[in-house]
Design a protein around this motif. Structure first.
Motif: not given
Lengths: 113, 113
Positions: A24-42, A87-97
């Protein structure tokens, strides 16, 4: 300010079972959303992204995520997991501005044979 | 093509020493980011460059941390008077434009003894 919440720090799943990793994310403007994955030792690798258009996005290895604006969510799903998905999975948000990517604390996915 | 390159991959230093961490972004990428990842945490934003200038350094924890990108390509993260709490993996990422997916290097694991 933008923020990302990944409620599950660890998710154990039996091989070939379905999985959902919540974001879940929190942002007051439009967003871009991503999932990144980190495999062991990578390093971090982009798994999939939502920029615009269809709210359902897919990766090449069977994962999908759906952008839900009303629920401010971007949950990651896979109908049948494999050992190699550990693996470890990371969700990430990028907001315009706000020209930076904000990450959640990550979810460690462990596949049980 | 070549990805983001970070050197060294590992750095062990004594408390109080000065360290420099280097990042070589993907050729042509104008945006460059530094993140720090502590054990069990998601990457935390430190600083963002657009070209040669630091567009956002709000994530730098204190004035012991400094980063430069003099020619708009290679960047160096500098840490003065290192403390044990600085121990973490320092990640560098680059992207072609704001909102484009970030491409991460494998990181530099810094250990302060």
């Amino acid at each position: 300010a933008q923020s990302v919440t990944q409620l599950d720090s660890q998710v154990p799943v039996f091989e070939e079972a379905p999985v959902e990793l919540r974001c879940n994310y929190s942002s007051s403007v439009s967003v871009y959303l991503f999932w990144y994955v980190q495999y062991p030792n990578q390093g971090l690798q982009l798994l999939l992204k939502y920029l615009s258009g269809s709210t359902l996005v897919e990766s090449i290895n069977g994962f999908e995520a759906e952008f839900n604006k009303s629920q401010t969510s971007f949950h990651l799903r896979k109908p049948s997991v494999h050992i190699s998905d550990t693996a470890e999975y990371f969700c990430a948000v990028f907001s315009s501005g706000n020209e930076k990517l904000t990450f959640g604390t990550g979810t460690r996915l462990t596949i049980i044979p | 093509g070549a990805g983001v390159s970070q050197t060294p991959s590992n750095k062990v230093t004594e408390k109080g020493k000065y360290v420099e961490l280097r990042c070589d972004p993907i050729s042509g990428h104008t945006a460059l980011y530094w993140y720090r990842q502590s054990l069990g945490q998601g990457p935390e934003f430190l600083i963002y460059f657009q070209g040669t200038g630091a567009a956002d350094d709000s994530g730098l924890p204190n004035d012991r941390f400094f980063a430069v990108r003099p020619e708009g390509s290679v960047s160096t993260l500098k840490i003065q008077r290192t403390e044990r709490g600085d121990s973490a993996v320092y990640l560098c990422a680059s992207s072609s434009t704001g909102g484009s997916p970030l491409h991460f290097g494998n990181g530099t694991r810094l250990t302060v003894t």
